[in-house]
Design a protein around this motif. Structure first.
Motif, PDB file in Angstrom:
ATOM      1  N   ILE A 285      -1.734  -1.856  12.309  1.00 18.80           N
ATOM      2  CA  ILE A 285      -1.467  -1.794  10.877  1.00 18.80           C
ATOM      3  C   ILE A 285      -0.624  -0.682  10.245  1.00 18.80           C
ATOM      4  O   ILE A 285       0.366  -0.788   9.540  1.00 18.80           O
ATOM      5  CB  ILE A 285      -2.880  -1.608  10.088  1.00 18.80           C
ATOM      6  N   MET A 286      -0.748   0.556  10.939  1.00 18.79           N
ATOM      7  CA  MET A 286       0.553   1.516  10.600  1.00 18.79           C
ATOM      8  C   MET A 286       1.754   1.359  10.863  1.00 18.79           C
ATOM      9  O   MET A 286       2.503   1.604  10.192  1.00 18.79           O
ATOM     10  CB  MET A 286       0.053   3.031  11.236  1.00 18.79           C
ATOM     11  N   ASN A 287       1.789   0.823  12.270  1.00 18.12           N
ATOM     12  CA  ASN A 287       3.320   0.437  12.676  1.00 18.12           C
ATOM     13  C   ASN A 287       3.797  -0.641  12.288  1.00 18.12           C
ATOM     14  O   ASN A 287       4.883  -1.153  12.779  1.00 18.12           O
ATOM     15  CB  ASN A 287       3.130   0.624  14.393  1.00 18.12           C
ATOM     16  N   ASP A 288       3.207  -1.618  11.509  1.00 23.91           N
ATOM     17  CA  ASP A 288       3.775  -2.942  11.037  1.00 23.91           C
ATOM     18  C   ASP A 288       4.929  -2.717  10.345  1.00 23.91           C
ATOM     19  O   ASP A 288       4.937  -2.147   9.297  1.00 23.91           O
ATOM     20  CB  ASP A 288       2.357  -3.678  10.371  1.00 23.91           C
ATOM     21  N   THR A 289       5.925  -3.538  10.761  1.00 27.69           N
ATOM     22  CA  THR A 289       7.292  -3.509   9.832  1.00 27.69           C
ATOM     23  C   THR A 289       7.647  -4.798   9.381  1.00 27.69           C
ATOM     24  O   THR A 289       8.449  -5.324   8.811  1.00 27.69           O
ATOM     25  CB  THR A 289       8.356  -3.372  10.970  1.00 27.69           C
ATOM     26  N   THR A 290       6.509  -5.717   9.385  1.00 26.81           N
ATOM     27  CA  THR A 290       6.741  -7.108   8.322  1.00 26.81           C
ATOM     28  C   THR A 290       6.144  -7.100   7.146  1.00 26.81           C
ATOM     29  O   THR A 290       6.501  -8.091   6.608  1.00 26.81           O
ATOM     30  CB  THR A 290       5.798  -8.135   9.363  1.00 26.81           C
ATOM     31  N   GLY A 291       5.660  -6.188   6.805  1.00 24.53           N
ATOM     32  CA  GLY A 291       5.357  -6.046   5.105  1.00 24.53           C
ATOM     33  C   GLY A 291       4.255  -6.810   5.186  1.00 24.53           C
ATOM     34  O   GLY A 291       3.695  -7.318   3.895  1.00 24.53           O
ATOM     35  N   LYS A 292       3.286  -7.030   5.978  1.00 24.42           N
ATOM     36  CA  LYS A 292       2.255  -8.082   6.023  1.00 24.42           C
ATOM     37  C   LYS A 292       1.071  -7.266   5.060  1.00 24.42           C
ATOM     38  O   LYS A 292       0.353  -7.771   4.343  1.00 24.42           O
ATOM     39  CB  LYS A 292       1.664  -8.311   7.187  1.00 24.42           C
ATOM     40  N   TYR A 293       1.037  -5.793   5.082  1.00 30.54           N
ATOM     41  CA  TYR A 293      -0.030  -4.991   4.507  1.00 30.54           C
ATOM     42  C   TYR A 293       0.452  -4.330   3.415  1.00 30.54           C
ATOM     43  O   TYR A 293       1.782  -3.762   3.304  1.00 30.54           O
ATOM     44  CB  TYR A 293      -0.638  -4.055   5.789  1.00 30.54           C
ATOM     45  N   THR A 294      -0.357  -3.896   2.512  1.00 27.74           N
ATOM     46  CA  THR A 294       0.188  -3.268   1.365  1.00 27.74           C
ATOM     47  C   THR A 294       0.077  -1.807   1.545  1.00 27.74           C
ATOM     48  O   THR A 294      -0.307  -1.189   2.773  1.00 27.74           O
ATOM     49  CB  THR A 294      -0.816  -3.527  -0.054  1.00 27.74           C
ATOM     50  N   VAL A 295       0.466  -1.150   0.684  1.00 26.85           N
ATOM     51  CA  VAL A 295       0.701   0.465   1.075  1.00 26.85           C
ATOM     52  C   VAL A 295      -0.620   0.997   0.854  1.00 26.85           C
ATOM     53  O   VAL A 295      -1.245   1.799   1.650  1.00 26.85           O
ATOM     54  CB  VAL A 295       1.586   1.119  -0.124  1.00 26.85           C
ATOM     55  N   GLU A 296      -1.415   0.488  -0.009  1.00 24.22           N
ATOM     56  CA  GLU A 296      -2.916   0.977  -0.045  1.00 24.22           C
ATOM     57  C   GLU A 296      -3.678   0.772   1.513  1.00 24.22           C
ATOM     58  O   GLU A 296      -4.524   1.499   1.683  1.00 24.22           O
ATOM     59  CB  GLU A 296      -3.674   0.403  -1.070  1.00 24.22           C
ATOM     60  N   GLN A 297      -3.404  -0.584   1.695  1.00 24.93           N
ATOM     61  CA  GLN A 297      -3.871  -0.734   3.033  1.00 24.93           C
ATOM     62  C   GLN A 297      -3.742   0.062   4.188  1.00 24.93           C
ATOM     63  O   GLN A 297      -4.397   0.482   5.220  1.00 24.93           O
ATOM     64  CB  GLN A 297      -3.834  -2.294   3.601  1.00 24.93           C
ATOM     65  N   THR A 298      -2.177   0.423   4.054  1.00 18.89           N
ATOM     66  CA  THR A 298      -1.675   1.359   5.468  1.00 18.89           C
ATOM     67  C   THR A 298      -2.248   2.651   5.223  1.00 18.89           C
ATOM     68  O   THR A 298      -2.362   3.300   5.968  1.00 18.89           O
ATOM     69  CB  THR A 298      -0.067   1.315   5.221  1.00 18.89           C
ATOM     70  N   ASN A 299      -2.470   3.079   4.004  1.00 15.48           N
ATOM     71  CA  ASN A 299      -2.994   4.375   3.612  1.00 15.48           C
ATOM     72  C   ASN A 299      -4.179   4.570   4.243  1.00 15.48           C
ATOM     73  O   ASN A 299      -4.958   5.476   4.916  1.00 15.48           O
ATOM     74  CB  ASN A 299      -2.845   4.894   2.261  1.00 15.48           C
TER      75      ASN A 299
END
Length: 665
Positions: A285-299
């Motif tokens: 999830i942290m290394n995803d570059t497709t933009g599938k996850y929001t900033v909140e989800q990444t944090n």
């Protein structure tokens, strides 16, 4: 049973011959040897031939103290029988504080409610008979009663129906002052005239409520009656299950232990793998570059990834520690398994040993029946009187009477602990006799009776000493509970600090009681083996346990698991057999209301028998291990490599290739 025909070392044979043929050797002729930790300890070389026969009476002063204590207990009981009136505790009291059926109310044994509503609980009068009439025409106009300060006349002064309407309107009973309503009533507990008029309020619910409850209760009681033959047979089934479990313990102890350890390691491995997978998941999830996850989800993923990363490291450490620890204690686990098998062999060879806890339980049941019966008299020695505001009695004691009550509690605890001490000593002594018999071929057939003889002939004082310590600890626990109850009663539930402190003290005393029980049991084993007094035996047992802490912890841990599994298996299998019988046999299935209640009763019976049956194992395992340690030390002292007098199951452990290589090294 397989015999060991190996030739013993010459020096060992010489020592055994010298010991067994020279009983006049002084008991003080001790030998100093190093233990596993390098410390020096003294040991009697005669122990290589088994429990010492040359022994004398131990802790005589404590025995005399025990006898004196029991004499005081008997004196208190006799005083209580002559002065106590427990029947007054169960009597009902009128507003004057006089018991119905006693003193001025001697001819008026029943408590009657003057009004069947409002504060009827306090507005009472003692009557000669409870009113019971068929219809209103035969309704009496007065009662044979003893007037008091609230009910001054026994003449009818109100109608229950109209009085109830008045009460519903005014919501006050002041208008019924000095009133006496006459209504149908039933005798309850042979003490109270219970108003039938109150039951009329629930007429609409009887069909679905009270009547249903009574039908269910009646059905359960009838089920017990219909299945009583099967319930009686469940005793024999539970006993048979205990014997079968004994047989399987000898055969499958190793399989069950190693299977449990394997499943534990598999569980650790699965937990580690799951934590690692969660770590990789959040990294993706942290290394995803497709933009599938929001900033909140990444944090959030960043925080979770760090948590699971550290948790994975911890799990890897636990797995490594478990594997390394298992390798280090491999032989000690095998020793624990061998000790459990040996304990099972001892019980098999001395089959009557399984009846010792049952007899002890019967004796204890008789003791507590007598104690509870006498305790009612002891408590009733005080001044018993009514309060006037309640139909129940209030008891006031003098300081001396309070001391009598506390001593009576202590005396009951002391006798209870002494009987249990005799039970544990007999089991331990029998196992000691058996261990040092010819290569585990079975001990003296009189080992149980000989152990019982030694308990009362030589060591009753030591058993009284150990039980005294345990009884004191138990009394302190009871006092703490009493203080906690009184504190909450006075201060209420708001004083959290005091409640927490008292609960912590109770917990500490509970742990200390378990320690005392453990130390006492091992002291009894040492007394059975060496004939020492209690303090010397407890010291020697503690030193031996401390020097072999890993062995004892594993034997108690694995043995405790076997005891728990044994209780569970015996209870469940007995319950399953009983359930199958009463639900499939025409003799039972067509007559019972529900199998639930009989099954509950059978489970309680089976579990109680299982507890008694399996209680032998804990004592037998500790005894076998202590005997093994003494055997090992004595044999090494005489030039041997390890224990020589141990039974076949322990010899199989010692004769494994790994142990042979270890002994050669």
């Amino acid at each position: 049973m397989r015999k060991n025909n190996k030739v013993q070392p010459a020096n060992q044979v010489q020592v055994i011959a010298q010991v067994t043929t020279s009983p006049e050797i002084s008991q003080k002729a001790l030998t100093t040897i190093p233990d596993q930790q390098g410390n020096q300890k003294q040991i009697d070389p005669r122990l290589i031939a088994g429990p010492l026969a040359d022994r004398g009476c131990t802790d005589i002063l404590c025995l005399l103290l025990f006898i004196a204590g029991m004499a005081i207990l008997i004196f208190i009981s006799q005083e209580a029988y002559s002065k106590g009136e427990p029947e007054r505790l169960l009597a009902m009291y009128d507003p004057n504080g006089v018991a119905c059926g006693f003193d001025n109310n001697k001819d008026y044994p029943y408590l009657y409610f003057a009004i069947p509503f409002g504060d009827y609980f306090n507005r009472t009068v003692c009557v000669k008979e409870c009113p019971l009439y068929a219809d209103e025409n035969s309704k009496p106009t007065s009662l044979a009663c003893q007037p008091n300060i609230l009910v001054k006349s026994c003449e009818k002064k109100c109608d229950a129906a109209s009085a109830l309407k008045t009460f519903a309107t005014s919501n006050s009973t002041d208008v019924f002052k000095d009133f006496l309503c006459i209504f149908n009533s039933s005798i309850l507990f042979d003490r109270v005239c219970y108003p039938d008029a109150l039951l009329a309020l629930f007429d609409n619910y009887q069909e679905y409520g009270s009547q249903f409850a009574m039908d269910v209760l009646t059905g359960y009681i009838e089920d017990l009656t219909q299945t009583k033959e099967a319930i009686y047979c469940s005793f024999a089934v539970a006993f048979l299950m205990g014997i079968i479990y004994l047989f399987f313990t000898r055969l499958l102890a190793g399989v069950l232990v190693w299977t449990s350890i394997f499943l534990f390691l598999v569980g650790l491995g699965f937990g580690t793998y799951w934590c690692h997978q969660q770590d990789l998941y959040y990294q993706d999830i942290m290394n995803d570059t497709t933009g599938k996850y929001t900033v909140e989800q990444t944090n959030k993923a960043s925080d979770n990834q760090l948590t699971f990363q550290y948790l994975t490291y911890v799990m890897y450490g636990i797995c490594a520690f478990a594997v390394i620890g298992l390798i280090c204690i491999f032989n000690k686990i095998r020793l624990a398994i061998a000790v459990i098998k040996t304990a099972a062999m001892c019980v098999k060879d001395h089959f009557l040993l399984i009846f010792v806890p049952q007899v002890t339980a019967i004796v204890l049941a008789g003791l507590w029946f007598w104690w509870i019966y006498t305790a009612a008299y002891v408590y009733a020695v005080g001044e018993i009187k009514g309060t006037g505001s309640s139909p129940f009695a209030e008891v006031t004691h003098t300081e001396l009477q309070i001391q009598y009550i506390w001593y009576f509690i202590f005396g009951g605890l002391w006798i209870n602990a002494f009987i249990q001490a005799v039970n544990n000593f007999v089991i331990a002594s029998t196992c000691c006799f058996w261990y040092f018999a010819q290569q585990g071929a079975g001990g003296d057939e009189r080992a149980i009776s000989q152990s019982l003889y030694r308990a009362f002939r030589y060591h009753a004082g030591s058993l009284a000493f150990g039980s005294l310590i345990l009884a004191i600890v138990q009394l302190i626990r009871i006092m703490l509970e009493y203080v906690r109850y009184q504190t909450e009663k006075v201060a209420g539930s708001e004083n959290k600090a005091v409640k927490c402190l008292l609960r912590c003290l109770s917990c500490l005393m509970a742990c200390f009681e378990r320690f005392i029980r453990f130390l006492n049991n091992n002291a009894y084993i040492m007394i059975a083996l060496t004939g020492k007094n209690f303090c010397s035996a407890a010291k020697a047992a503690f030193e031996t346990i401390w020097a072999n802490s890993m062995r004892f912890s594993l034997v108690n841990g694995i043995g405790g698991a076997f005891i728990f599994v044994g209780k569970f298996c015996i209870s469940i299998v007995t319950l399953m057999i009983f359930y199958y019988v009463i639900t499939t046999m025409d003799q039972f299935k067509e007559k019972i209301f529900s199998p639930v209640f009989p099954c509950i009763v059978v489970f309680i019976i089976a579990y109680a028998l299982a507890v008694l049956f399996m209680s032998i194992y804990g004592m037998a395992c500790d005894t076998v291990l202590l005997c093994f340690i003494f055997d090992e030390d004595l044999n090494k002292q005489n030039g041997g490599l390890s224990a020589s007098r141990c039974p076949e199951t322990l010899k199989e452990f010692l004769e494994q290739p790994e142990m042979a290589n270890l002994k050669q090294a």
